[in-house]
Design a protein around this motif. Structure first.
Motif, PDB file in Angstrom:
ATOM      1  N   TYR A 117       0.831  -1.204   0.000  1.00 60.71           N
ATOM      2  CA  TYR A 117       0.000   0.000   0.000  1.00 60.71           C
ATOM      3  C   TYR A 117       0.867   1.255   0.000  1.00 60.71           C
ATOM      4  CZ  TYR A 117      -3.705   3.302   1.029  1.00 60.71           C
ATOM      5  OH  TYR A 117      -4.575   4.358   0.960  1.00 60.71           O
ATOM      6  N   ALA A 118       2.003   1.214   0.688  1.00 55.20           N
ATOM      7  CA  ALA A 118       2.906   2.364   0.709  1.00 55.20           C
ATOM      8  C   ALA A 118       3.361   2.698  -0.706  1.00 55.20           C
ATOM      9  CB  ALA A 118       4.106   2.072   1.601  1.00 55.20           C
ATOM     10  N   TYR A 119       3.670   1.687  -1.495  1.00 53.43           N
ATOM     11  CA  TYR A 119       4.067   1.917  -2.879  1.00 53.43           C
ATOM     12  C   TYR A 119       2.905   2.468  -3.700  1.00 53.43           C
ATOM     13  CZ  TYR A 119       8.833   0.061  -3.217  1.00 53.43           C
ATOM     14  OH  TYR A 119      10.187  -0.110  -3.123  1.00 53.43           O
ATOM     15  N   ARG A 120       1.749   1.829  -3.589  1.00 59.87           N
ATOM     16  CA  ARG A 120       0.607   2.263  -4.382  1.00 59.87           C
ATOM     17  C   ARG A 120       0.221   3.699  -4.055  1.00 59.87           C
ATOM     18  NH1 ARG A 120      -3.598  -1.656  -2.531  1.00 59.87           N
ATOM     19  NH2 ARG A 120      -4.944  -0.133  -3.546  1.00 59.87           N
ATOM     20  N   TYR A 121       0.274   4.036  -2.775  1.00 64.19           N
ATOM     21  CA  TYR A 121      -0.066   5.392  -2.340  1.00 64.19           C
ATOM     22  C   TYR A 121       0.894   6.408  -2.957  1.00 64.19           C
ATOM     23  CZ  TYR A 121      -1.426   9.120   0.939  1.00 64.19           C
ATOM     24  OH  TYR A 121      -1.886  10.284   1.498  1.00 64.19           O
ATOM     25  N   ALA A 122       2.172   6.057  -2.967  1.00 66.65           N
ATOM     26  CA  ALA A 122       3.175   6.962  -3.531  1.00 66.65           C
ATOM     27  C   ALA A 122       3.085   7.032  -5.052  1.00 66.65           C
ATOM     28  CB  ALA A 122       4.572   6.517  -3.112  1.00 66.65           C
ATOM     29  N   PHE A 123       2.844   5.890  -5.705  1.00 67.77           N
ATOM     30  CA  PHE A 123       2.749   5.886  -7.171  1.00 67.77           C
ATOM     31  C   PHE A 123       1.687   6.868  -7.662  1.00 67.77           C
ATOM     32  CE2 PHE A 123       4.345   1.221  -7.533  1.00 67.77           C
ATOM     33  CZ  PHE A 123       5.654   1.667  -7.367  1.00 67.77           C
ATOM     34  N   GLU A 124       0.585   6.929  -6.934  1.00 68.29           N
ATOM     35  CA  GLU A 124      -0.508   7.819  -7.340  1.00 68.29           C
ATOM     36  C   GLU A 124      -0.106   9.287  -7.260  1.00 68.29           C
ATOM     37  OE1 GLU A 124      -3.742   6.838  -4.822  1.00 68.29           O
ATOM     38  OE2 GLU A 124      -4.175   4.909  -5.803  1.00 68.29           O
ATOM     39  N   ARG A 125       0.970   9.565  -6.543  1.00 71.01           N
ATOM     40  CA  ARG A 125       1.390  10.952  -6.336  1.00 71.01           C
ATOM     41  C   ARG A 125       2.686  11.291  -7.078  1.00 71.01           C
ATOM     42  NH1 ARG A 125      -1.796   8.954  -2.891  1.00 71.01           N
ATOM     43  NH2 ARG A 125      -3.234  10.232  -1.680  1.00 71.01           N
ATOM     44  N   THR A 126       3.132  10.390  -7.935  1.00 72.61           N
ATOM     45  CA  THR A 126       4.322  10.668  -8.734  1.00 72.61           C
ATOM     46  C   THR A 126       3.927  11.304 -10.066  1.00 72.61           C
ATOM     47  OG1 THR A 126       4.257   8.427  -9.672  1.00 72.61           O
ATOM     48  CG2 THR A 126       5.616   8.770  -7.709  1.00 72.61           C
ATOM     49  N   ARG A 127       4.882  11.993 -10.677  1.00 72.98           N
ATOM     50  CA  ARG A 127       4.603  12.684 -11.941  1.00 72.98           C
ATOM     51  C   ARG A 127       5.567  12.309 -13.051  1.00 72.98           C
ATOM     52  NH1 ARG A 127       4.970  18.715 -11.223  1.00 72.98           N
ATOM     53  NH2 ARG A 127       6.634  18.248  -9.719  1.00 72.98           N
ATOM     54  N   GLY A 128       6.588  11.541 -12.742  1.00 75.65           N
ATOM     55  CA  GLY A 128       7.624  11.256 -13.709  1.00 75.65           C
ATOM     56  C   GLY A 128       7.194  10.342 -14.841  1.00 75.65           C
ATOM     57  N   GLU A 129       7.898  10.466 -15.962  1.00 75.72           N
ATOM     58  CA  GLU A 129       7.658   9.586 -17.105  1.00 75.72           C
ATOM     59  C   GLU A 129       8.157   8.175 -16.812  1.00 75.72           C
ATOM     60  OE1 GLU A 129       8.922   9.288 -21.859  1.00 75.72           O
ATOM     61  OE2 GLU A 129       9.546  11.010 -20.638  1.00 75.72           O
ATOM     62  N   TYR A 130       9.145   8.093 -15.935  1.00 77.39           N
ATOM     63  CA  TYR A 130       9.691   6.801 -15.514  1.00 77.39           C
ATOM     64  C   TYR A 130       9.686   6.750 -13.997  1.00 77.39           C
ATOM     65  CZ  TYR A 130      11.377   7.026 -20.303  1.00 77.39           C
ATOM     66  OH  TYR A 130      11.444   7.161 -21.662  1.00 77.39           O
ATOM     67  N   VAL A 131       9.442   5.579 -13.467  1.00 76.02           N
ATOM     68  CA  VAL A 131       9.347   5.405 -12.017  1.00 76.02           C
ATOM     69  C   VAL A 131      10.366   4.368 -11.569  1.00 76.02           C
ATOM     70  CG1 VAL A 131       7.852   4.793 -10.082  1.00 76.02           C
ATOM     71  CG2 VAL A 131       6.889   5.968 -12.075  1.00 76.02           C
ATOM     72  N   VAL A 132      11.082   4.700 -10.503  1.00 76.20           N
ATOM     73  CA  VAL A 132      12.032   3.777  -9.876  1.00 76.20           C
ATOM     74  C   VAL A 132      11.475   3.395  -8.513  1.00 76.20           C
ATOM     75  CG1 VAL A 132      14.392   3.458  -9.049  1.00 76.20           C
ATOM     76  CG2 VAL A 132      13.942   4.966 -11.012  1.00 76.20           C
TER      77      VAL A 132
END
Length: 421
Positions: A117-132
């Motif tokens: 859930y910590a990852y999913r919560y953060a993913f929703e708040r990212t803006r980058g074209e690529y995610v690490v």
């Protein structure tokens, strides 16, 4: 699907990630020192600059490792020279969030517990074209981000993973049970069930495109999140590549429970592959039971061995159990929308063509055929003054038909209820 990487590759033929070097555009001047160079590319929460790269780390009391991890990220950013946001999804009770913010990270606080859930919560708040994504305990060297980003950026992969098992595992970094048994075994299961084709399915160091992230349907909240991402990617045909990495000894307290977290991975893989869990065992068991019953009833000898009444009983039990297991696979396919749907001909035909009326009629017919023989036995028993009746192979076939018929009849109604919902 492979097309995502191919389409992105076509768009980027002859191009690379935009590198901003002009100081008027927010880039560094040659005179700035190494840390200042990286700082020029770190994007804050309120910045109007759209990041190219988003680095996400879930943290739970990682104050011993968070600063070093962020410094590694900055080293990678200095090499890439692209606007980058560092997002820390924090559930700590120590100084982790303060240290992360001091180093320029964006700290978000999930409103529910759980690694996934910590990852999913953060993913929703990212803006980058690529995610690490990677853990903040210094086990993954974020200076290697450019190596993992390259195949994704070039359109050769939708997801690139750092493989610990194909790389180097430093002394003390991974317990022998995990290194030689747990991770290889779980990876083999995942590859078998979901055709992922990876060497280290549970490496947490990954880079993927925004398009790949939006294609995945990620729902888990716990440690099985790592498996879910690869399972869903494999089932949807996303292109996955790996590069060997060095896996370091962690800083801070271990939060992984080997057996409970390992079981969560296994359980999640099984329940999302009903073809392997239910359908295949059910078909094999049912066929075995049918063959044994046929040999026993016909008196056919195999290598001089003749099957008798006890074989008939065993065959009947196998047939009934196999039918039950197979029907559970059909119910799971219709009712749960698993990641890996069964692809066998029989399950697909039933899912596409079965109706309540057809199934209930078939069940009633099979039950009626068994009831004829069973009724004859009852009539014989009553006519003999309720005396002893000899057990015959035909009687066993009749009783099996009664049970199978009832299973098909009531199962058809249950499948209809599940399908309607």
């Amino acid at each position: 699907m492979r097309g995502i990487a191919d389409q992105r590759k076509r768009r980027r033929t002859g191009a690379t990630v935009s590198r901003t070097t002009d100081s008027s555009a927010g880039g560094p001047s040659p005179s700035l020192d190494r840390d200042s160079v990286a700082e020029e590319y770190i994007v804050g929460a309120d910045s109007e600059v759209t990041p190219v790269l988003s680095v996400v780390m879930p943290t739970l009391n990682e104050e011993e490792g968070i600063v070093e991890c962020i410094d590694w990220i900055k080293t990678a950013v200095e090499e890439l020279e692209v606007p980058t946001e560092i997002v820390v999804s924090d559930s700590s009770t120590d100084r982790t969030p303060d240290l992360a913010e001091e180093r320029g990270a964006i700290v978000v606080t999930p409103d529910e517990p759980g690694y996934g859930y910590a990852y999913r919560y953060a993913f929703e708040r990212t803006r980058g074209e690529y995610v690490v994504m990677g853990d903040a305990d210094t086990t993954y060297d974020f200076e290697e981000i450019p190596r993992l980003l390259e195949p994704v950026r070039d359109g050769d992969a939708d997801i690139c993973m750092g493989s610990r098992l194909d790389g180097e595992i430093r002394s003390g970094a991974m317990p022998p049970l995990h290194q030689y048994i747990g991770n290889p075994l779980l990876t083999r299961f995942l590859n078998t069930f979901y055709d992922a084709g990876v060497s280290d399915a549970h490496s947490g160091f990954r880079v993927f495109s925004r398009e790949a992230l939006e294609t995945l349907d990620l729902e888990t909240t716990g440690m099985e999140f790592a498996s879910e991402m690869i399972m869903d990617a494999g089932a949807k045909g996303l292109a996955i590549e790996e590069v060997p990495i060095v896996y370091h000894e962690r800083e801070g307290e271990e939060t992984l429970d080997s057996f409970s977290d390992g079981w969560r991975h296994v359980r999640f893989m099984l329940v999302n592959a009903p073809g392997y869990l239910f359908s295949a065992p059910g078909v094999l068991l049912g066929l075995f039971g049918t063959v044994v019953m046929a040999l026993a009833y016909s008196g056919t000898a195999v290598n001089g061995v003749t099957f008798g009444v006890h074989s008939m009983i065993a065959g009947s039990l196998c047939l009934i159990a196999g039918l039950q297991a197979f029907s559970l696979g059909v119910f799971a396919t219709v009712g749960t929308d698993p990641i890996q749907r069964p692809d066998d001909v029989l399950t697909n035909w039933i899912v596409e063509n079965a109706t309540l009326e057809r199934g209930a009629t078939l069940g009633a017919v099979v039950f009626a055929l068994g009831a004829v023989q069973a009724g004859y036995l009852v009539w014989t028993w009553v006519s003999s003054g309720f005396g002893n009746l000899s057990f015959t192979l035909g009687s066993m076939v009749a009783f099996t038909a009664l049970v199978v018929g009832m299973q098909a009849f009531f199962g058809s109604f249950f499948l209809s209820v599940v399908g309607d919902r």
